[in-house]
Design an enzyme around this catalytic site. Structure first.
Site, PDB file in Angstrom:
ATOM      1  N   HIS A  33       0.833  -1.209   0.000  1.00 20.43           N
ATOM      2  CA  HIS A  33       0.000   0.000   0.000  1.00 20.43           C
ATOM      3  C   HIS A  33       0.867   1.258   0.000  1.00 20.43           C
ATOM      4  O   HIS A  33       0.687   2.160  -0.831  1.00 20.43           O
ATOM      5  CB  HIS A  33      -0.915   0.000   1.225  1.00 20.43           C
ATOM      6  CG  HIS A  33      -1.797   1.200   1.334  1.00 20.43           C
ATOM      7  ND1 HIS A  33      -3.077   1.236   0.820  1.00 20.43           N
ATOM      8  CD2 HIS A  33      -1.584   2.435   1.874  1.00 20.43           C
ATOM      9  CE1 HIS A  33      -3.611   2.420   1.043  1.00 20.43           C
ATOM     10  NE2 HIS A  33      -2.723   3.177   1.690  1.00 20.43           N
ATOM     11  N   GLU A  34       1.817   1.321   0.914  1.00 19.43           N
ATOM     12  CA  GLU A  34       2.666   2.509   1.016  1.00 19.43           C
ATOM     13  C   GLU A  34       3.619   2.629  -0.177  1.00 19.43           C
ATOM     14  O   GLU A  34       3.947   3.732  -0.604  1.00 19.43           O
ATOM     15  CB  GLU A  34       3.460   2.484   2.328  1.00 19.43           C
ATOM     16  CG  GLU A  34       2.608   2.451   3.588  1.00 19.43           C
ATOM     17  CD  GLU A  34       1.635   3.608   3.681  1.00 19.43           C
ATOM     18  OE1 GLU A  34       1.898   4.681   3.082  1.00 19.43           O
ATOM     19  OE2 GLU A  34       0.587   3.454   4.342  1.00 19.43           O
ATOM     20  N   HIS A  37       1.907   4.591  -2.870  1.00 20.45           N
ATOM     21  CA  HIS A  37       2.033   6.035  -2.651  1.00 20.45           C
ATOM     22  C   HIS A  37       3.433   6.517  -3.032  1.00 20.45           C
ATOM     23  O   HIS A  37       3.589   7.539  -3.711  1.00 20.45           O
ATOM     24  CB  HIS A  37       1.780   6.372  -1.179  1.00 20.45           C
ATOM     25  CG  HIS A  37       0.370   6.163  -0.719  1.00 20.45           C
ATOM     26  ND1 HIS A  37      -0.719   6.565  -1.455  1.00 20.45           N
ATOM     27  CD2 HIS A  37      -0.126   5.605   0.424  1.00 20.45           C
ATOM     28  CE1 HIS A  37      -1.825   6.270  -0.796  1.00 20.45           C
ATOM     29  NE2 HIS A  37      -1.496   5.691   0.342  1.00 20.45           N
TER      30      HIS A  37
END
Length: 380
Positions: A33-34, A37
């Site tokens: 997920h990170e 980003h």
């Protein structure tokens, strides 16, 4: 002492049997997920100060050539990417005074000085990478193991069940469920399992002609593959080997990806459907758990084999992706909501409105976290 050590460190004990699988599952999902980003942010020219797995005190880390601090922190219940210009962990809009503290070079690469599309792309990349992770996992599993399917046949009908009351008979074949064509018995289960008390239209093939019936599934407690007690909507029909003719479908790598995309879409749809029904009180609250329940499921999955643990990663990844897209600050969906408003009114939302929204959203998120913790420990 030996008994205590065995209970903690054997493969059936707490550390190796539950804690390690839990940390593996959560770390993979959070990291992906990170990383979404981070990668899209860097591609958009945004500076990154830190990439963290976990919160709280740093356990260890290092700085890369771009000045980003990569670190592992003591509380492994999440993670974050801190972009240049972020003044807090929620990446909320900094005040004018806070922006003034940045140097000219920092303002060029600061997150909040970028065009809306760059900010939106960076934010949505986190949940998108979660969905991509699920597609990758399913693709590998389908390529390696294939998938068993059965014909959508009715072998038995439970007495006094919704199916019996609707007139479904042994030997019938499901053609469609609420207008959705079905090809396997699994398709029927998928379309019914999340629709308790909903009137569903079934088209059945009987003696060469189609018959339309309506039935409302009812909740029944069952034991899933991990040994968890779950409540699933059923209409009361059973398949068997004679009529279902179970078979193994094998896939080429390309075919596996296509099947994985379809399966991920089904998981996303089912998860979204569950959340919608949960909000209006139509789902069992005990079906929603937090870290304790996830840790228990990870331990159970690990005992069944690594492929089960990886499947749990895929399903949890979808859940994390969908939750982060909810339009609630400080979640990713909350940021996207503000960017949408900014695009319409052609100016940033006022600092006062954003502060109020973030406080309300943070309170809502904390209440939700408290709810799932209560469910984990006392509620269910």
């Amino acid at each position: 002492m030996n008994e205590i050590l065995h209970a903690l460190f054997s493969t059936q004990g707490f550390v190796l049997g539950t804690l390690v699988p839990f940390l593996f599952v959560l770390t993979v999902v959070v990291f992906v997920h990170e990383m979404g980003h981070y990668l899209v942010g860097r591609w958009c020219g945004i500076g990154v100060r830190a990439f963290s797995i976990g919160f709280g005190p740093e356990l260890f880390g290092f700085n890369d050539s771009h000045g980003t601090r990569w670190k592992l922190c003591a509380i492994p219940l999440g993670g974050y990417v801190k972009f240049v210009g972020d003044m807090n962990a929620t990446s909320s809009q900094p005040t004018s005074e806070e922006i003034e503290t940045l140097t000219a070079e920092e303002r060029k690469v600061a997150f909040h000085t970028q065009p809306i599309w760059k900010r939106a792309a960076t934010v949505v990349a986190g949940p998108l990478f979660n969905f991509l992770l699920t597609i990758v996992v399913f693709s590998v599993l389908f390529t390696a193991y294939g998938r068993y399917v059965a014909e959508p046949m009715v072998a038995e009908v439970t007495a006094d069940s919704p199916a019996a009351k609707a007139g479904i008979l042994p030997g019938d074949r499901f053609v469609s469920v609420d207008g959705n064509k079905v090809e396997t018995f699994g398709d029927v289960q998928r379309l019914v399992s999340g629709r308790a008390d909903d009137a569903i239209t079934f088209v059945m093939l009987r003696d060469g002609r189609e018959v339309t019936v309506t039935a409302a599934p009812r909740l029944m407690e069952q034991e899933d593959a991990l040994g968890n007690k779950v409540k699933v909507a059923v209409i009361g029909v059973v398949n068997n080997k004679e009529l279902g003719q179970p078979r193994l479908i094998t896939y080429t790598p390309v075919g596996a990806v296509a099947a994985a995309v379809e399966e991920t879409g089904h998981v996303i749809q089912r998860t979204g459907q569950f959340l919608q029904r949960f909000v209006v009180g139509r789902e069992d609250k005990c079906q929603l758990g937090g870290p304790v329940k996830i840790a228990d499921m990870a331990g159970r999955a690990a005992k069944l084999g690594f492929e089960w643990l990886v499947q749990l990663v895929a399903l949890l990844s979808v859940g994390i992706g969908i939750l982060n897209l909810l339009p609630i600050p400080p979640l990713d969906g909350g940021h996207l909501l503000f960017y949408g408003v900014e695009a319409v009114i052609r100016r940033p939302v006022s600092e006062r409105m954003m502060e109020m929204a973030y406080r309300a959203g943070l309170l809502l998120v904390l209440c939700f976290m408290g709810f799932v913790f209560w469910n984990d420990l006392f509620g269910c």
